[in-house]
Design an enzyme around this catalytic site. Sequence first.
Site, PDB file in Angstrom:
ATOM      1  N   GLY A  10       8.095 -13.208  14.876  1.00  0.00           N
ATOM      2  CA  GLY A  10       7.642 -13.416  13.860  1.00  0.00           C
ATOM      3  C   GLY A  10       8.379 -12.258  13.444  1.00  0.00           C
ATOM      4  N   ASP A 138       0.352  -8.801  16.743  1.00  0.00           N
ATOM      5  CA  ASP A 138      -0.447  -8.607  18.342  1.00  0.00           C
ATOM      6  C   ASP A 138      -0.586  -7.709  18.832  1.00  0.00           C
ATOM      7  OD1 ASP A 138      -0.145 -10.966  17.234  1.00  0.00           O
ATOM      8  OD2 ASP A 138       1.445 -11.713  18.587  1.00  0.00           O
TER       9      ASP A 138
HETATM   10  O1  F6P Z   1       3.103 -13.305  17.079  1.00  0.00           O
HETATM   11  C1  F6P Z   1       2.770 -12.742  15.523  1.00  0.00           C
HETATM   12  C2  F6P Z   1       1.841 -14.287  15.455  1.00  0.00           C
HETATM   13  O2  F6P Z   1       1.703 -13.721  13.975  1.00  0.00           O
HETATM   14  C3  F6P Z   1       0.514 -14.619  16.293  1.00  0.00           C
HETATM   15  O3  F6P Z   1      -0.455 -14.079  15.515  1.00  0.00           O
HETATM   16  C4  F6P Z   1       0.096 -15.351  15.526  1.00  0.00           C
HETATM   17  O4  F6P Z   1      -0.251 -16.904  16.683  1.00  0.00           O
HETATM   18  C5  F6P Z   1       2.080 -16.310  15.510  1.00  0.00           C
HETATM   19  O5  F6P Z   1       2.903 -15.445  15.218  1.00  0.00           O
HETATM   20  C6  F6P Z   1       2.249 -17.847  13.735  1.00  0.00           C
HETATM   21  O6  F6P Z   1       2.918 -17.870  13.950  1.00  0.00           O
HETATM   22  P1  F6P Z   1       4.371 -18.180  12.829  1.00  0.00           P
HETATM   23  O7  F6P Z   1       4.426 -17.712  12.130  1.00  0.00           O
HETATM   24  O8  F6P Z   1       5.130 -19.216  13.943  1.00  0.00           O
HETATM   25  O9  F6P Z   1       3.237 -19.164  11.869  1.00  0.00           O
END
Ligand code: F6P
Length: 357
Positions: A10, A138
Site C-alpha cells: 500500500g 500501520d
Molecule cells: O497496510 C496499510 C493499509 O492502509 C491498512 O491500514 C488497511 O487495512 C489496508 O492497507 C487497506 O488496503 P487497500 O489499499 O488494499 O484498501
Amino acid sequence: MRIGVLTSGGDCAGLNAVIRAVVLRAVRGYGFEVYGIHEATEGLLRRPPAYTALTPRDVHGIYLQGGTILRTTNRGNPFAYPMPDGRVVDRSDEVIEGYRMLELDALIGIGGDGSFAILRRLAQKGGWNLVGIPKTIDNDLGHTESAIGFATAVQVATEALDRLHFTAASHNRVMVLEVMGRDAGHIALAAGLAGGADVILIPEIPYDMDVVCRTIEERRRAGNNFSLVVVAESVKTPSGEISTYRDAHGQIRYRGIGQVIADEIAFRTGAETRVTVLGHVQRGGSPVPLDRVLGAAFGVHAVDLVAQGKFDRMVAWQNRRVVDVPLEEAIRGYRSVDPDDPLVHTARGLGISFGDR
Ligand code: F6P
C-alpha cells in the site's frame, strides 16, 4: 553500480521523499545509476522490464508529493500470481530474470512486512542484493520505532478528531472515528492521544461495551455534552466478530466496526451518534516533516549500505538514530501495541478509557 528502487504494498505519504534521497545519495554521493522499477515487482515481470532511469533532476521537489512516482501494488505475489484466467501460477523466475535483464547490482525495496517477505524470497532464489526501507501507516514492523507514512497518517487522524470535536460539541453528539492500522492499534492510540479522544478502542486491548458506555455517561453527568471515540478498524464487535466485507476481487477487507460501536452506544445510552470512516485519506497528501526527515535518513542510509556491500538488511529508526537490522528479524518481529506501552499508560493517565476498566 546500478541500483534498482521500487515501492511495494500500500502507498503512504513519504515514499517520494525516500525515492528522492536514494537518487541524490546514489548519484551525487557515489556516482551510481538508479533505475526506478514501476509498480513493485510488476515492472520486473513486463518485457521489456518497466523502469525509469532516475536522475536528481527527475526527483526535484518530489519530497512534498503524496503517493509514489513509481506506483505500487499490494497484489500480485510473484510466487502465487493470479492470472486473468483465474489460475494462480509461480512467476518468480520471470521477476528474477527481469532483475538480471536490467543488470542491477542491488535493489532497494521500500515496503512493509508482506512485501519484504516476498522480496527476500526472490532475493534468496535469484541471488539479489537487497536492502529494505520500512514504510507502513500501520507502523507494525519490528525493530523500527517508526515506518514511513505513520506520522502523516496520525496527523490526518488527529486533524479529523480536531474537526469532529467542535461539531460534536455543537450537537451534543458522540462522534466515532474509525481509523486504519490493519491488525495493530498504533494509529488509533497516537491519534486518540493527540486528538483528545475520550475512548480509544484497539485490537490489542479487549473492551467491554458496558465500560465504554459508562465512560460516556459519566462524562455527561460531569457536564461534558459530547464524546470522541476512536476505533481501530480491526477491533472486534461486542460479540467477538471481525467486521469485514468481501470486495469485487474476492478480497476480505476491514470495514464497519465504527458503525457497530456507534449503534451500540446510541442504543445503550440514548446518545446521538455519528460515524466517520477515514479510510485512504490517511495514506494520501503531503508527508508531515517527520516522514520527510525519516525518508531522507532511510534513503541515504540504504544507499550507504549498498556501497558498503551490506545486504539483506532493513534500515530502521531507533533512539533518534538511523540504524540497520537483519531484514529477517524485522519481518519476524511484528509489532502490535503492547498493552503496557508507555503511551497506553499516558492515555490512561489523562483519563482516556480503553473500554476495559
Ligand atoms: O497496510 C496499510 C493499509 O492502509 C491498512 O491500514 C488497511 O487495512 C489496508 O492497507 C487497506 O488496503 P487497500 O489499499 O488494499 O484498501
